[in-house]
Scaffold this motif. Structure first.
Motif, mmCIF file in Angstrom:
data_model
loop_
_atom_site.group_PDB
_atom_site.id
_atom_site.type_symbol
_atom_site.label_atom_id
_atom_site.label_comp_id
_atom_site.label_asym_id
_atom_site.label_seq_id
_atom_site.Cartn_x
_atom_site.Cartn_y
_atom_site.Cartn_z
ATOM 1 N N THR A 1 0.817 -1.223 0.000
ATOM 2 C CA THR A 1 0.000 0.000 0.000
ATOM 3 C C THR A 1 0.848 1.269 0.000
ATOM 4 O OG1 THR A 1 -0.217 -0.083 2.410
ATOM 5 C CG2 THR A 1 -2.010 -1.063 1.108
ATOM 6 N N GLU A 2 2.076 1.192 0.529
ATOM 7 C CA GLU A 2 2.941 2.375 0.564
ATOM 8 C C GLU A 2 3.210 2.921 -0.831
ATOM 9 O OE1 GLU A 2 6.353 1.045 2.744
ATOM 10 O OE2 GLU A 2 5.339 1.277 4.672
ATOM 11 N N GLY A 3 3.306 2.033 -1.807
ATOM 12 C CA GLY A 3 3.647 2.467 -3.158
ATOM 13 C C GLY A 3 2.462 2.630 -4.083
ATOM 14 N N SER A 4 1.250 2.455 -3.568
ATOM 15 C CA SER A 4 0.097 2.492 -4.461
ATOM 16 C C SER A 4 -1.107 3.144 -3.794
ATOM 17 C CB SER A 4 -0.267 1.070 -4.895
ATOM 18 O OG SER A 4 -1.496 1.059 -5.591
ATOM 19 N N SER A 5 -1.413 4.363 -4.224
ATOM 20 C CA SER A 5 -2.595 5.035 -3.677
ATOM 21 C C SER A 5 -3.860 4.306 -4.132
ATOM 22 C CB SER A 5 -2.629 6.508 -4.084
ATOM 23 O OG SER A 5 -2.681 6.625 -5.489
ATOM 24 N N ALA A 6 -3.839 3.718 -5.316
ATOM 25 C CA ALA A 6 -5.008 2.965 -5.802
ATOM 26 C C ALA A 6 -5.288 1.774 -4.889
ATOM 27 C CB ALA A 6 -4.784 2.506 -7.235
ATOM 28 N N LEU A 7 -4.248 1.068 -4.492
ATOM 29 C CA LEU A 7 -4.427 -0.079 -3.593
ATOM 30 C C LEU A 7 -4.905 0.390 -2.215
ATOM 31 C CD1 LEU A 7 -4.290 -3.114 -3.089
ATOM 32 C CD2 LEU A 7 -1.875 -2.820 -2.464
ATOM 33 N N ARG A 8 -4.342 1.489 -1.721
ATOM 34 C CA ARG A 8 -4.805 2.040 -0.435
ATOM 35 C C ARG A 8 -6.297 2.353 -0.503
ATOM 36 N NH1 ARG A 8 0.035 4.782 -0.564
ATOM 37 N NH2 ARG A 8 -0.932 6.719 -1.264
ATOM 38 N N ASP A 9 -6.735 2.967 -1.601
ATOM 39 C CA ASP A 9 -8.150 3.297 -1.774
ATOM 40 C C ASP A 9 -9.000 2.035 -1.849
ATOM 41 O OD1 ASP A 9 -7.443 5.958 -1.799
ATOM 42 O OD2 ASP A 9 -7.577 6.161 -3.983
ATOM 43 N N PHE A 10 -8.525 1.032 -2.570
ATOM 44 C CA PHE A 10 -9.232 -0.243 -2.704
ATOM 45 C C PHE A 10 -9.412 -0.898 -1.333
ATOM 46 C CE2 PHE A 10 -8.989 -4.903 -3.495
ATOM 47 C CZ PHE A 10 -10.149 -5.054 -4.254
ATOM 48 N N VAL A 11 -8.351 -0.940 -0.558
ATOM 49 C CA VAL A 11 -8.391 -1.536 0.782
ATOM 50 C C VAL A 11 -9.378 -0.766 1.667
ATOM 51 C CG1 VAL A 11 -7.037 -1.889 2.903
ATOM 52 C CG2 VAL A 11 -6.097 -2.558 0.668
ATOM 53 N N ARG A 12 -9.320 0.547 1.622
ATOM 54 C CA ARG A 12 -10.217 1.373 2.434
ATOM 55 C C ARG A 12 -11.680 1.111 2.053
ATOM 56 N NH1 ARG A 12 -7.531 5.829 2.379
ATOM 57 N NH2 ARG A 12 -8.261 6.433 0.328
ATOM 58 N N GLU A 13 -11.962 1.051 0.765
ATOM 59 C CA GLU A 13 -13.338 0.785 0.306
ATOM 60 C C GLU A 13 -13.798 -0.610 0.717
ATOM 61 O OE1 GLU A 13 -15.778 2.731 -1.015
ATOM 62 O OE2 GLU A 13 -14.314 4.263 -0.467
ATOM 63 N N CYS A 14 -12.941 -1.592 0.552
ATOM 64 C CA CYS A 14 -13.291 -2.963 0.955
ATOM 65 C C CYS A 14 -13.614 -3.009 2.444
ATOM 66 C CB CYS A 14 -12.153 -3.933 0.651
ATOM 67 S SG CYS A 14 -11.991 -4.352 -1.090
ATOM 68 N N ASN A 15 -12.790 -2.368 3.246
ATOM 69 C CA ASN A 15 -12.967 -2.409 4.699
ATOM 70 C C ASN A 15 -14.227 -1.684 5.174
ATOM 71 O OD1 ASN A 15 -10.807 -4.056 5.138
ATOM 72 N ND2 ASN A 15 -9.399 -2.404 5.670
ATOM 73 N N ARG A 16 -14.814 -0.875 4.319
ATOM 74 C CA ARG A 16 -16.086 -0.214 4.659
ATOM 75 C C ARG A 16 -17.265 -1.167 4.461
ATOM 76 N NH1 ARG A 16 -14.981 5.495 1.643
ATOM 77 N NH2 ARG A 16 -13.733 6.417 3.303
ATOM 78 N N GLY A 17 -17.061 -2.195 3.675
ATOM 79 C CA GLY A 17 -18.143 -3.109 3.326
ATOM 80 C C GLY A 17 -18.254 -4.300 4.263
ATOM 81 N N ARG A 18 -19.036 -5.289 3.830
ATOM 82 C CA ARG A 18 -19.287 -6.482 4.638
ATOM 83 C C ARG A 18 -18.911 -7.760 3.886
ATOM 84 N NH1 ARG A 18 -19.587 -6.982 9.415
ATOM 85 N NH2 ARG A 18 -20.966 -8.767 9.274
ATOM 86 N N GLN A 19 -18.030 -7.642 2.872
ATOM 87 C CA GLN A 19 -17.729 -8.830 2.090
ATOM 88 C C GLN A 19 -16.231 -9.120 1.994
ATOM 89 O OE1 GLN A 19 -16.898 -9.029 -1.796
ATOM 90 N NE2 GLN A 19 -16.538 -11.139 -1.220
ATOM 91 N N THR A 20 -15.413 -8.090 1.950
ATOM 92 C CA THR A 20 -13.963 -8.264 1.848
ATOM 93 C C THR A 20 -13.289 -7.301 2.807
ATOM 94 O OG1 THR A 20 -14.154 -8.827 -0.499
ATOM 95 C CG2 THR A 20 -11.963 -8.215 0.297
ATOM 96 N N TRP A 21 -12.416 -7.857 3.643
ATOM 97 C CA TRP A 21 -11.691 -7.033 4.601
ATOM 98 C C TRP A 21 -10.201 -7.315 4.513
ATOM 99 C CZ3 TRP A 21 -15.245 -9.017 9.060
ATOM 100 C CH2 TRP A 21 -16.488 -8.379 8.996
ATOM 101 N N PHE A 22 -9.411 -6.277 4.676
ATOM 102 C CA PHE A 22 -7.962 -6.380 4.816
ATOM 103 C C PHE A 22 -7.671 -6.039 6.269
ATOM 104 C CE2 PHE A 22 -8.655 -5.816 0.364
ATOM 105 C CZ PHE A 22 -7.615 -6.454 -0.280
#
Length: 120
Positions: A86-107
């Motif tokens: 995640t340090e090198g990818s803002s897209a991945l950071r955003d993806f992880v944050r969005e996933c963690n807001r939901g109820r199906q995929t968590w990091f």
């Protein structure tokens, strides 16, 4: 070997650390099939089990795998420290944050964090 556990009345399949590398939809389907057979609602996979391509969103591997879990109504937890990705990818950071807001995929960082999530 995988281990079926119950955390706050939720059946969770904890995948072994030393299993096959997960890098494609077919790997996800194998895990989903195994989890379904055992009655799990969530599958927990250590981050290091994923192929490096999973953490590069341009490869679409993460999207394909997450989508498969969603299609089968199975929760997915990527467990462990993924900061080097995640340090090198803002897209991945955003993806992880969005996933963690939901109820199906968590990091999540650790099993304790999983316990807290499943409590609510």
């Amino acid at each position: 070997m995988s281990d079926l556990r119950t955390i706050h009345d939720v059946p969770v399949l904890m995948c072994a650390a030393d299993g096959e590398t997960i890098g494609a939809e077919r790997d996800a389907l194998d895990l989903i099939g195994n989890a379904s057979y055992q009655g799990a609602q969530w599958v927990v996979i250590l981050a290091e089990r994923f192929d490096e391509a999973f953490f590069r969103l341009s490869t679409r591997v993460a999207g394909d795998i997450v989508q498969k879990f969603g299609q089968y109504g199975m929760g997915l937890v990527v467990l462990g420290d993924i900061s080097r990705h995640t340090e090198g990818s803002s897209a991945l950071r955003d993806f992880v944050r969005e996933c963690n807001r939901g109820r199906q995929t968590w990091f999540l960082a650790d099993v304790e964090e999983l316990r807290e999530r499943l409590k609510s």
